[in-house]
Design a protein around this motif. Structure first.
Motif: not given
Length: 1236
Positions: A238-241, A249-253
């Motif tokens: 699951t990824q969110f950016h 900015g945000i990048s989540h994995r």
């Protein structure tokens, strides 16, 4: 047994809480992941991308690249390319005006720096810094309707690239080792696989224009994430950016491993260019559809949590990827406080059903063996005939076509190979000697025309050998008529085509073949062909093959393009056809029927010339199928020549359409624009508008701009974190090929200090720059200044002023000396010159750094004097304060200000010409003869030599690489001296000492304040002298770099790789190196187009400050401005009052008309304007600060002068009678008859 169990029981917690943290910390120390940064002391190492960066960014097999971003009006773009088993598969989603457009395309992996996937082109231009993304094709909306969409522009980074897991805390891998902590080696191996993995994340801006169907063209700045990772690290996840409009900015994995283990990590790219590890507070906040806040906590705990809220869902889409995974994407609005953006929630899971591996039609190229390369005649069916080096572009393509015939026929034929041509030349030595004359690459066009004409005559007069005659007869298929056509090596490519330039002969009888063969050979040296190759830097004498093919007559001939070559529409086939010969179409003798076939809905539009179209519906349909098939086989849209006879389609040629992937006009215009981290960057034309006033070319945009930016970044970050990013530009911003100063990044990082003391505005621009809104924005973006910053800055300045300024001054003098030593000589190879440039570039960087340090010394002492004049360390500057500023700095008792020596030396030179009695002879002479006159003078000859030795390296645009120095172009120098000789000598200005200066100030300082002011006035004058000396050496070093660049251009021209020795300035240095290795016609074409568009950027005017994007302005002056009484205000540089005629000069050419005694009104001045200062009675500039060139020299001459007079060149005109009152800071238009 109990003891063993107890040890195991105890050791598991010890491993989890002690051993793993210790080992993980050790691994991070021992095996650090590369950071694309450098400390300020080592910026040399990050000036340009190194080989590792190029390798990291090259396209690789078994990898995924994703580019996403959101623009204004809730628009977004999402592009993902997966490369697996040598096949690119692209998935494109564009959301515009509430509609989602979707499409997927496949193509074979062909190049390691370009992805060409159907209508999508993604091209690497500068690793981690710039990619070109271009799409021209059809996408479907939600209802399945197809729309032709053009999307073109540049992706540029706004943050440094990061190895995503490089700063992951150990808790990101807790699941990996928590259950079985004793399996230390296996667990650490899994952790290191992620930490060291090539998973790159980087925020960027895709600046593009989009057109959907017949709609309007819309310009977007899509900002968001670009990430790439190998397939072996792409698991169920699951990824969110997201990217917010304040620049954060945000990048989540969250990756799922075997046994339900998770690896969870997130990073925040902050608007102040810092990157921090963060942790998602509640994982359900992303998965759920409710309004639970999405909160990220900083791992370091030094910052407040970053919290967002989800808003409206904009779109949802999914697709099955080539690695048998389902990608499910939800795009939704997010907001944090008042700032908004679009978030992408991406869920990747295994597909429930297996899908077969993709296979695509293709036809790999064949390379002949050594034994095959000597064959002089080859039939189309022989595999060696497919080698372009042996049979030329046309011959090789025909051989390939015959090997893949499918619903079409290729008339049989043979190719007389390049081996036959080479043997013929070897036998006829006079031809060989004539061809060798073409190896001279620096001759005139007439030389090549005469040489080519002589070669052609010799070839036609020569005799074809009996051996070749026999081989042609042996392999020639039977036919009544033949087509004999030239097939040169290097023609019929996607980047270069000689179509229509080489000879073709139709309806040839067999006994005429030998004569036509020689005529084809001779056409290889025609004037048009040689000029074409010369203009694209190609070899002038490539080998020539000749195709002899069965002639198809009495049919319908034509040309078919599988993409519209005018609209560049890959969804439309265009057929031009007529009864008779296809050569009539190519030559333009006859107008053909034109047929347009829509490849999507199969609709046909016919523009016929006669009553009926020469092709029927069946033939059109069959031709279209053949065209689509050949496009799939060759991988690119095709230009196909055909002859149709009944139901049979005969293909006589197929080649890539030339230039289909060229940059659009928008891409050419915006190629060097800088990205913006958000829509409200604060840019100024002040200071840099004077130092770097002209548009930059390609070499300067790539090399000069980046280098200046790195040095400015050092100045900005040295006391904050001592980190300079390799990929992003901070200090400088380029728009419309013009360089601007980024005030937000450079000045407002310490916004609290600037808001408190506004002297900075005056020093930079001569007027107030910053608004309250700008300070509020800076407070949000950068936060508070670190408490230690003022002390560190003060320590650095004191150290510079008292301890290191002399050594810095000495260092830049040594750099200048070493740079002159490194200038390459004529006997060096181009490879050696490239190495010299690399050494010089580092010296150039060091010189800029030294100049910047001494400029800071000068600026700092200015600010201190300003505080002492004002009497406090904060508050605004009154008019009296500014007047005192002018008095202090207009009385510099030092005689070593280099910029002021230019007009002084010219005055002295004019004086010696008078003393030598050479005035009339000098004024009567023209051009270089003027300087020859001075050689006869006793003192003037010495003085002109002294001037050129000291200042000959200076001149217009002196920090640009395409500039000419005074020593190289003496016209301005001679013109100025003549003007000075026609004007009586002016008396020198009287310089006051520090005590006299202070006595005349309006602030009347006393006591210790007076003593401090007296001391720092001396230091300020010293700082100005040091700064101007440093700039003099910097300009000299730049001249050394300039000479090296010219030498590279000259060497490449002599090799025949450049058509013009000055074209080097429209390449980047990396492109020139690539050209030297590949001789790419594509690079030449790109450089020529850059040169052609350069004039569009000349003469543009810009506002002093832009809070947003910097755009050209059109100044409209009201009619009342022509009336008497117009008054404009500016900032005083040197006090005085004078009345005279105005000389409005926007350029140096206009300034040449200056009459002694006039008041000069101009946009800015640099060293080239120095010769006018002894002639004028005052000066007014639109751009400039207290440290600008015009300000420094005007003070040295005691000229009444104003800076920062907005639009002065528009409001006044040459010949106006004006009053310059710099005491009160005004310039006014007067009635010429009014004389008080």
């Amino acid at each position: 047994m109990l003891i063993l169990l107890l040890l195991i029981f105890i050791s598991a917690p010890l491993c989890r809480y002690i051993l793993y943290p210790v080992v993980y910390a050790f691994l991070k120390w021992r095996r650090p992941v590369r950071k694309f940064t450098a400390p300020t002391a080592k910026i040399r190492d990050i000036l340009n991308p190194d080989k590792d960066e190029w390798h990291m960014e090259e396209i690789k097999n078994e990898e995924i690249i994703t580019i996403s971003g959101s623009g204004e009006d809730d628009s977004f773009v999402y592009i993902q390319i997966i490369t697996k088993n040598g096949i690119h598969s692209s998935h494109i989603r564009i959301f515009e005006n509430g509609t989602l457009y979707s499409g997927s395309f496949d193509a074979y992996f062909a190049e390691n720096r370009t992805i060409t996937c159907g209508p999508l082109i993604i091209e690497l231009r500068n690793p981690f810094r710039k990619w070109r993304i271009n799409f021209r094709g059809y996408l479907k909306d939600n209802d399945g309707n197809s729309h032709f969409i053009i999307l073109s522009g540049w992706w540029r980074c706004v943050t440094n690239a990061r190895f995503f897991y490089s700063n992951a805390p150990l808790k990101s891998f807790t699941d990996v080792y928590h259950e079985k902590p004793l399996e230390l080696a296996e667990n650490l191996k899994a952790i290191e696989k992620y930490r060291m993995g090539n998973v790159f994340h980087q925020m960027g801006e895709y600046h593009a224009e989009i057109k959907i169907g017949n709609g309007e063209v819309v310009e977007h700045r899509y900002r968001g994430l670009r990430h790439r990772n190998p397939l072996d690290l792409e698991t169920t996840s699951t990824q969110f950016h997201t990217y917010l409009n304040d620049g954060n900015g945000i990048s989540h994995r969250v990756n799922s491993l075997e046994h339900q283990k998770l690896v969870s990590h997130a990073i925040i790219f902050r608007a102040d260019h810092r990157v921090r590890a963060v942790t998602l507070h509640n994982s359900h906040s992303l998965e759920s559809d409710n309004m639970i806040p999405v909160r990220f906590n900083y791992s370091s705990g030094k910052f407040l949590p970053f919290e967002m809220r989800k808003g409206q869902k904009l779109s949802h889409f999914n697709y099955i990827r080539e690695d048998r995974k389902v990608v499910d994407v939800t795009a939704l609005k997010v907001n944090s406080a008042i700032f908004t953006g679009i978030g992408f929630v991406v869920r990747i899971r295994e597909a429930l059903h297996t899908t077969p591996a993709k296979t695509l039609d293709c036809f790999p190229e064949y390379h002949a063996t050594d034994s095959e390369k000597v064959r002089q005649v080859l039939p189309f069916g022989h595999r060696a005939c497919q080698d372009k080096l042996l049979t030329g572009g046309k011959g090789a393509n025909l051989a390939r076509l015959q090997a893949i015939t499918n619903d079409f026929h290729v008339p049989p034929g043979i190719v007389v190979t390049t081996a036959a041509f080479n043997e013929h030349v070897r036998i006829n030595r006079n031809i060989a000697e004539a061809i060798k004359l073409l190896d001279q690459n620096d001759q005139s066009a007439d030389y090549y025309e005469e040489t080519g004409k002589r070669i052609g005559e010799l070839l036609i007069e020569s005799e074809v050998s009996e051996e070749l005659h026999n081989k042609i007869r042996e392999w020639l298929p039977f036919s009544e008529y033949y087509a004999v056509r030239s097939s040169a090596v290097g023609e019929d490519g996607a980047d270069l085509s000689s179509a229509g330039q080489l000879e073709s002969y139709l309806d040839v009888f067999s006994h005429e073949i030998s004569e036509k063969l020689k005529l084809c050979w001779a056409s290889n040296f025609r004037r048009e062909v040689l000029n074409y190759r010369k203009n694209y830097g190609q070899q002038l004498n490539p080998s020539m093959a000749v195709v002899i093919q069965e002639m198809n007559r009495n049919g319908v001939a034509g040309v078919m393009f599988t993409a519209n070559p005018v609209k560049l529409d890959c969804g439309e086939i265009v057929i031009n056809a007529l009864k008779g010969s296809g050569e009539q179409i190519v030559s333009g003798v006859t107008t053909p029927d034109e047929i347009h076939v829509n490849r999507i809905n199969k609709s046909v539009v016919i523009n016929k010339i006669g009553n009926e179209c020469c092709l029927n519906d069946f033939q059109i349909e069959k031709l279209s199928r053949v065209g689509e098939y050949l496009e799939r086989i060759f991988g690119k849209p095709q230009d196909i020549e055909f002859v149709v006879r009944g139901d049979q389609v005969n293909i006589v040629q197929s080649r890539d359409i030339t230039g289909l992937d060229k940059e659009t006009p928008f891409e050419m215009y915006t190629e060097y624009n800088s990205p913006s981290i958000h829509d409200k960057e604060i840019l100024t034309n002040a200071n840099v508008g004077e130092v770097l006033p002209a548009p930059v070319n390609a070499m300067e945009a790539h090399n000069l701009t980046g280098m200046f930016d790195k040095v400015i970044c050092c100045m900005t970050t040295q006391e904050i974190n001592d980190v300079v990013p390799a990929h992003t530009t901070i200090g400088f911003s380029v728009a419309h090929r013009k360089i601007f100063f980024n005030l937000g990044e450079v000045v407002l990082r310490i916004w609290e200090m600037v808001e408190k003391d506004r002297i900075t505005d005056i020093v930079i621009a001569g007027e107030t720059l910053f608004s309250p809104e700008m300070f509020r924005q800076a407070a949000h973006q950068y936060g508070s200044v670190p408490s230690f910053f003022p002390l560190k800055r003060m320590y650095r300045m004191i150290k510079l002023i008292y301890f290191t300024s002399n050594s810095v001054k000495a260092k830049i003098a040594e750099i200048d000396k070493e740079a002159k030593r490194l200038v390459p000589t004529e006997d060096m190879s181009v490879e050696e010159v490239f190495k010299k440039y690399e050494e010089l570039e580092k010296l150039w960087c060091d010189a800029i750094r030294c100049h910047t340090d001494l400029s800071m010394f000068s600026s700092f002492t200015y600010v201190l004097c300003g505080m002492l004049i004002r009497g406090s360390d904060s508050g605004p500057l009154s008019n009296d304060n500014i007047s005192d500023f002018a008095n202090v700095f207009s009385n510099n008792s030092r005689g070593d200000v280099v910029s002021a020596d230019v007009p002084n030396s010219l005055k002295k030179l004019a004086k010696t010409i008078r003393e030598d009695g050479l005035v009339k002879e000098f004024c009567d002479a023209e051009g270089n003869d003027c300087l020859k006159v001075l050689e006869n003078g006793r003192r003037s000859s010495q003085e002109i030599r002294r001037f050129l030795d000291l200042h000959g390296h200076r001149g217009p645009k002196e920090l640009y690489l395409d500039a000419a120095t005074w020593e190289e172009d003496t016209d301005l120098l001679v013109h100025t001296i003549k003007s000075m000789l026609s004007f009586p000598e002016a008396s020198d200005k009287t310089i006051e000492n520090e005590d006299d200066i202070i006595d005349n100030l309006k602030c009347k300082p006393t006591g210790i304040r007076r003593r401090f002011l007296k001391y720092f006035i001396g230091q300020t004058h010293r700082g100005v002298a040091f700064r101007e000396t440093a700039k003099n050496h910097l300009v000299s070093t730049t001249n050394s770099v300039r000479k090296t660049c010219r030498m590279i251009g000259k060497k490449l021209y002599q090799k025949g790789y450049l058509p013009d020795p000055n074209l080097w300035m429209h390449f980047s240095m990396d492109e020139l190196k690539e050209l030297n290795e590949t001789r790419s016609a594509k690079l030449i074409s790109r450089a020529v187009r850059r040169k052609q568009i350069a004039s569009k950027f000349e003469g543009l005017q810009f506002p002093l400050v832009a809070h947003g994007y910097m755009s050209p302005i059109k100044v409209e002056i009201a009619e009342t401005d022509a009336s008497v009484g117009l008054t404009l205000r500016g900032t005083t540089v040197c006090e005085g009052k004078v009345r005279a005629n105005a000389r409005v000069a926007k350029t140096l050419e206009e300034a040449k008309e200056t009459i002694p005694g006039e008041i000069l009104i101009t946009r800015y001045t640099d060293i080239c304007w120095s010769p006018f200062f002894p002639m004028i009675s005052g000066i007014v500039t639109e751009i400039g600060g207290l440290l600008s060139h015009g300000a420094v020299v005007a003070r040295e001459y005691g000229l009444p002068s104003l800076i920062a007079v907005t639009n002065a060149t528009q409001h006044f005109k040459t010949g106006d009678f004006v009053e310059l009152d710099s005491i009160n800071g005004t310039i006014s238009r007067l009635d010429r008859n009014h004389n008080e």
